[in-house]
Design a protein around this motif. Structure first.
Motif, short mmCIF file in Angstrom:
data_model
loop_
_atom_site.label_atom_id
_atom_site.label_comp_id
_atom_site.label_asym_id
_atom_site.label_seq_id
_atom_site.Cartn_x
_atom_site.Cartn_y
_atom_site.Cartn_z
N UNK A 170 0.82 -1.23 0.00
CA UNK A 170 0.00 0.00 0.00
C UNK A 170 0.84 1.27 0.00
N UNK A 171 2.08 1.16 -0.48
CA UNK A 171 3.00 2.29 -0.45
C UNK A 171 2.72 3.21 -1.64
N UNK A 172 2.12 4.37 -1.35
CA UNK A 172 1.79 5.32 -2.41
C UNK A 172 3.03 6.04 -2.91
N UNK A 173 3.91 6.39 -2.00
CA UNK A 173 5.17 7.05 -2.36
C UNK A 173 6.12 6.96 -1.17
N UNK A 174 7.40 7.14 -1.46
CA UNK A 174 8.43 7.15 -0.43
C UNK A 174 9.49 8.17 -0.81
N UNK A 175 9.68 9.17 0.05
CA UNK A 175 10.64 10.22 -0.25
C UNK A 175 11.53 10.46 0.97
N UNK A 331 -2.97 8.52 3.07
CA UNK A 331 -3.49 9.20 1.89
C UNK A 331 -4.97 8.90 1.67
N UNK A 332 -5.47 7.83 2.32
CA UNK A 332 -6.83 7.39 2.03
C UNK A 332 -6.86 6.49 0.81
N UNK A 333 -8.02 6.36 0.20
CA UNK A 333 -8.20 5.42 -0.90
C UNK A 333 -7.65 5.92 -2.23
N UNK A 334 -7.49 7.22 -2.37
CA UNK A 334 -6.95 7.83 -3.60
C UNK A 334 -5.97 8.92 -3.21
N UNK A 335 -5.16 9.34 -4.16
CA UNK A 335 -4.32 10.52 -3.94
C UNK A 335 -5.15 11.75 -4.28
N UNK A 362 12.19 10.92 6.50
CA UNK A 362 11.82 9.78 5.68
C UNK A 362 10.30 9.73 5.70
N UNK A 363 9.67 9.93 4.53
CA UNK A 363 8.22 10.08 4.46
C UNK A 363 7.64 9.01 3.55
N UNK A 364 6.66 8.30 4.08
CA UNK A 364 5.94 7.31 3.29
C UNK A 364 4.45 7.63 3.30
N UNK A 365 3.86 7.69 2.12
CA UNK A 365 2.41 7.84 2.00
C UNK A 365 1.80 6.47 1.80
N UNK A 366 0.68 6.21 2.47
CA UNK A 366 0.06 4.89 2.38
C UNK A 366 -1.41 5.00 1.98
N UNK A 367 -1.84 4.01 1.20
CA UNK A 367 -3.25 3.89 0.85
C UNK A 367 -3.98 3.10 1.94
N UNK A 368 -5.18 3.51 2.25
CA UNK A 368 -6.07 2.77 3.13
C UNK A 368 -7.49 2.89 2.59
N UNK A 369 -8.38 2.06 3.09
CA UNK A 369 -9.78 2.12 2.64
C UNK A 369 -10.54 3.16 3.45
#
Length: 775
Positions: A170-175, A331-335, A362-369
C-alpha cells in the motif's frame, strides 16, 4: 490584547486600525448570498448514490426502475460518462529510487470497484431533491464484499490487505528530504538521544456551510457556468475544464458567492461539480446539488492522520545537533489533489525555531480504505511543529531541565538571522526567546506550582505547557489587484483571492481607503468570478493579505496618481499640487476641487490601475503559546483553563480581525487535542460519522484567551506582514498536549499520550498509570 475602540461609522481608517468587519451586517441579518441561496429558473436537483461499504466489487443490477420514477430526468453511472477524466492528483514527488510515483486518481463515478465508504456510484437528477434521493436509493447494486485495511501504520505490513493489487504494501510514495548522511553521522557520536512516537489524529473539517454547486450550460455562449463555494475560482476552473470536461478554460465560468468556511478543504475540485456540469449540458437545465452533513463526513477530504517517530541527537548540555524523522502519512483510498504535498510541506519548517545542523525526513504515504486526506488549516505545518514541540519537551525531561530552558539553549539567536534552515528556507526576522519570555511572564509561569497545588486540593490534576512555533506561509509569488474608479465616485477593487470568512472585504478596503482618502464603504471589493479577473491565486497558505494587501496598496497608489493626472488637466494645476480628500481632488491651499465622480465622467477612458507585489520567499510568523489544563481523574474530563499567546506577525493590518483569526485557530487546535476523534472500524465503516459521535468544540469548552503581539517586521514582505491565518492551529496543539502531559507526569510519571484525550481515553490512561504505579 490591548483595549480597542471600534471606529465610528464612516470614519476613514487604514492599516493598523481595528475596523469592524463591513461584510458582517449582511451575514448577521440573513442577507448573505451563499451557494444554496442561488436560485435558477427550471433548475433540477441532484443526488449522489454512495457506497455503504469500504471495499467491494459491484454491479448495478437495476437502474431502469430509478430512471422511470416520477420526476427523474437522468441517471448517470460510470458507463455514461466515458471520455470524461477523473480528478487528478496535482502533486507527484521524486522518490528515493529516483522515480516519480504513480497516482491513483479519483474517478468521477466508480466503475465496478469501491474503495471507501462514500465512494460515488451514480448521479441522479430529478425535478426535486427528494425525488432524486428516492430514485438514487432505488438503484439496485450488488456488492461483493472485500477485506479492508484502515490503520495507517499497519497498512505497510507485508500481510496487509491491498487497496490496489499493483501497489505492494500500500505504499503510495516514499521520499527522503534533508541531509540523511550527515544526520546519521551525528547520531553515531551524540552524547544523548531523545525519542518520541506520536499519532497526529485524523480530522473532519466540518465547516459551517457544507459544499454545493449550481451548474449551467449555455448553447448561446457555448460554455458552462459553475456557481460553487471555493477558495479560488481560477484553480477550480482550470482543474475541471482540463481534467474532467475536456474543454479550454474559457469554456467554463466559475463564480463563488459568499463562503461559510473553507480551511483548505474547499480549495479542491470534487466529483459532484463536473457531474453536475455534464448533466446540465445533457438536460439543457441548471442542475443544483448540495451536500448534507452526513455526506460531508465521508465525501469531503479529511485532514492530518500521521504516525511519526522522531529522534533528537544532543550534546551533553542538551544542545540539539541533529533531527531524524520517520513519517507515515495516510493518503486514504486515492491521492487527493495535493495529498502527497502536505506531509512534505511541513518538512520545510521541520526544525522549528531551533539551530539544528542536520535533519533527515523519511516520508511514506500509504493507501487505506478511508476517505482521502488533503490540506486542512495549516497543511502539514501543524503536523510538523506538533511533533517537534512534543519532542522538545521530551528532550527537556530527559535532560532534567525545564521546557523553557531547553528552548533557550537551542533557539536561533537574533544575531544569526537571516538564518538558512537545513531545508533551504531563510528565516528573515524574529526574536524567538523574547516572545517566549513575554508569554511566560503574562501567563504567570513562575507561579504555576501554587495553582497546581490549589487544583490538587480539589481533586484535579493541573498542568502547564508551551510551544514556541514558527511557520512558513505567504509563499513566493504574487496576487495582482485591479482598481477601477466608478462613475459614482466609488472604487471597485478586483482581486483573485477568495474570502471564506476571513474579512477580506474589510482588510483590502482598509489599504485602498487609506491611500485614496475614502470612506471604507466606498471601496467595493470583488472576488470570485473568472469573468471579472483573468487570473487569481485563490486563498490558502495565509497568502491573501501579505501578498494581496501589498498589491492593493500599490494599485491604490497608482490609481491615485491617475486620478490626479486627470484632475490636474481639468483644474489647470500641477498634479503635485493636488490631494485626495473625502471623495474629492483638491488643490492644496485653495477651495478649488472636483469630485471623484466628476473625474470619472470627464474622460472616455476607464480610470483604473493594477498593482502587483512579487514576493521572493515565504514569510515566517512565529510565537509562543502557553496553555494550562485541569484534568478530573475520576471522569477523565480535560479542561483548558488558561491560554496565553504572544505572536510575531510582522505588522498588524487589523488588530481585532487578527485576534479573531488566532482565536479561531486555537479553538480548532483544542478541538483536535481534546475532542475530535475520527474512528473507523475494522470493516472501514466511519463510526464517528455525525455530530452524535464526533464532538466539536463549543463556547463552553474554550477559556478567555490573552493574545498580544510582539512584532518584528518581515524584511521579505514589502509591508513587513508575516501572515496569520493558520498560526493558531500550528502553535495550539503542542501547547495543549504539553500541558496535558505535564499534568500526567506530575501525578503519575506519564511521559506520553496521543491526541485526542477524550474523557474515555484519559480515564483509561489514568487507570493504567495507577495500576502500574501500584505494581
Amino acid at each position: 490584547m490591548n483595549a480597542m475602540t471600534p471606529p465610528k461609522f464612516g470614519q476613514k481608517v487604514g492599516m493598523g486600525q481595528s475596523v469592524l468587519r463591513k461584510e458582517d451586517a449582511a451575514f448577521i441579518t440573513g442577507e448573505g448570498n451563499y451557494t444554496d441561496d442561488v436560485k435558477r429558473d427550471g433548475a433540477l436537483h441532484a443526488y449522489v448514490l454512495r457506497s455503504p461499504t469500504a471495499h467491494a466489487t459491484f454491479t448495478i443490477e437495476d437502474r431502469d426502475t430509478a430512471a422511470s420514477m416520477d420526476g427523474v430526468k437522468l441517471v448517470l453511472t460510470a458507463a455514461d460518462i466515458e471520455g470524461h477524466g477523473g480528478l487528478k492528483c496535482q502533486t507527484v514527488l521524486k522518490q528515493v529510487d529516483g522515480t516519480m510515483h504513480d497516482t491513483k486518481d479519483i474517478p468521477l463515478l466508480c466503475d465496478g470497484v469501491v474503495r471507501h465508504v462514500g465512494d460515488a456510484i451514480a448521479f441522479v437528477v430529478a425535478e426535486t431533491e427528494a425525488q432524486a434521493r428516492e430514485a438514487g436509493e432505488a438503484i439496485e447494486v450488488d456488492f461483493d464484499m472485500l477485506p479492508t485495511v484502515v490503520d495507517t501504520e499497519s497498512a505497510l505490513s507485508d500481510d496487509a490487505v491491498l487497496v490496489y493489487d499493483d501497489t505492494p504494501n500500500n505504499l503510495a510514495f516514499e521520499v527522503e528530504m534533508g541531509n540523511a548522511d550527515r544526520s546519521r553521522e551525528i547520531f553515531k557520536s551524540a552524547a544523548r538521544v531523545s525519542e518520541l512516537k506520536l499519532i497526529n489524529n485524523r480530522l473532519i473539517c466540518n465547516y459551517m456551510e457544507t459544499r454545493g454547486c449550481v451548474a449551467e450550460w449555455s448553447d448561446e455562449e457555448d460554455r458552462y457556468t459553475l456557481t460553487v463555494g471555493s477558495q479560488g475560482v481560477h484553480s477550480m476552473r482550470d482543474a475541471l475544464a482540463g481534467q474532467c470536461l475536456n474543454v479550454s478554460p474559457d469554456k467554463l465560468r466559475v463564480v463563488t458567492p459568499d463562503v461559510g468556511g473553507g480551511f483548505g478543504t474547499k480549495v479542491f475540485p470534487y466529483r459532484e461539480y463536473p457531474l453536475a456540469l455534464i448533466a446540465a449540458k445533457r438536460l439543457g437545465h441548471p442542475v443544483k446539488w448540495r451536500c448534507d452533513r452526513s455526506e460531508h463526513f465521508v465525501a469531503d477530504a479529511h485532514g492530518r492522520d500521521n504516525v511519526v517517530t522522531m529522534k533528537m541527537a544532543m550534546d551533553e548540555d542538551g544542545r540539539f545537533l541533529a533531527l531524524d524523522v520517520d513519517l507515515i502519512a495516510a493518503m486514504g483510498a486515492y491521492l487527493h489533489t495535493y495529498g502527497p504535498y502536505i506531509p512534505t510541506l511541513g518538512t520545510t519548517i521541520g526544525t522549528g525555531i531551533y539551530d539544528i545542523e542536520a535533519c533527515a525526513f523519511h516520508i511514506r504515504g500509504v493507501y487505506t480504505h478511508t476517505t482521502p486526506t488533503d490540506a486542512y488549516r495549516g497543511a502539514g505545518r501543524p503536523e510538523a511543529i506538533y511533533a517537534l514541540e512534543r519532542l522538545v519537551d521530551q528532550c527537556a525531561r530527559d535532560m532534567g531541565v525545564g521546557p523553557d530552558e531547553i528552548r533557550r539553549r537551542n533557539a536561533i539567536p537574533s544575531d544569526m538571522l537571516p538564518y538558512k534552515t537545513p531545508f533551504g528556507r531563510t528565516y528573515d526576522t524574529g526574536e524567538f526567546t523574547a516572545h517566549m519570555d513575554k508569554c511566560m511572564e503574562i501567563a504567570g509561569w513562575g507561579d504555576f506550582d501554587s495553582r497546581a497545588n490549589a487544583a490538587k486540593t480539589e481533586g484535579k490534576l493541573r498542568g502547564i505547557g508551551m510551544s514556541t512555533y514558527i511557520e512558513a506561509c505567504a509563499f513566493a509569488g504574487s496576487e495582482p489587484a485591479k482598481l477601477e474608479l466608478q462613475t459614482d465616485g466609488t472604487v471597485r477593487l478586483l482581486i483573485g483571492t477568495q474570502s471564506n470568512g476571513q474579512g477580506h472585504q474589510t482588510a483590502y478596503a482598509q489599504f485602498a481607503a487609506e491611500v485614496l482618502n475614502l470612506d471604507i464603504d466606498s471601496i467595493d471589493v470583488r472576488q470570485g468570478d473568472t469573468d471579472e479577473l483573468a487570473t487569481g491565486g485563490g486563498t490558502g497558505g495565509s497568502r491573501s493579505i501579505p501578498l494581496g494587501g501589498v498589491s492593493v496598496k500599490r494599485g491604490s497608489e497608482a490609481l491615485a496618481e491617475k486620478i490626479k493626472e486627470i484632475a490636474a488637466d481639468k483644474l489647470e494645476a500641477a498634479a503635485s499640487d493636488l490631494e485626495l480628500m473625502e471623495g474629492e481632488v483638491c488643490i492644496v491651499g485653495t477651495d478649488r476641487s472636483m469630485t471623484l465622480a466628476e473625474v470619472a465622467a470627464s474622460t472616455d477612458t476607464p480610470v483604473e490601475a493594477t498593482g502587483e507585489f512579487v514576493q521572493d520567499e515565504a514569510t515566517f510568523p512565529n510565537g509562543t503559546h502557553v496553555c494550562e489544563v485541569e484534568i478530573d481523574p475520576t471522569t477523565g474530563e480535560t479542561e483548558v483553563v488558561a491560554y496565553t499567546i504572544v505572536d510575531d506577525f510582522g505588522t498588524t493590518v487589523n488588530p481585532i480581525m487578527l485576534a479573531g483569526q488566532v482565536h479561531g485557530g486555537v479553538v480548532q487546535a483544542i478541538g483536535q487535542c481534546i475532542m475530535e476523534q475520527t474512528v473507523y472500524d475494522d470493516d472501514g465503516q466511519l463510526v464517528t460519522a455525525s455530530f452524535m459521535d464526533y464532538r466539536m468544540p463549543r463556547a463552553q469548552d474554550i477559556p478567555n484567551f490573552h493574545f498580544e503581539t510582539r512584532n518584528v517586521p518581515s524584511t521579505t514582505n514589502a509591508l513587513g506582514i508575516k501572515g496569520a491565518g493558520e498560526a493558531g492551529t500550528i502553535g495550539g496543539c503542542p501547547a495543549v498536549m504539553n500541558a496535558v502531559v505535564d499534568a500526567l507526569h506530575r501525578a503519575y510519571g506519564v511521559e506520553h499520550i496521543d491526541m485526542p484525550v477524550t474523557p474515555l481515553i484519559m480515564w483509561n490512561a489514568i487507570r493504567a498509570a495507577e495500576k502500574q504505579r501500584a505494581a
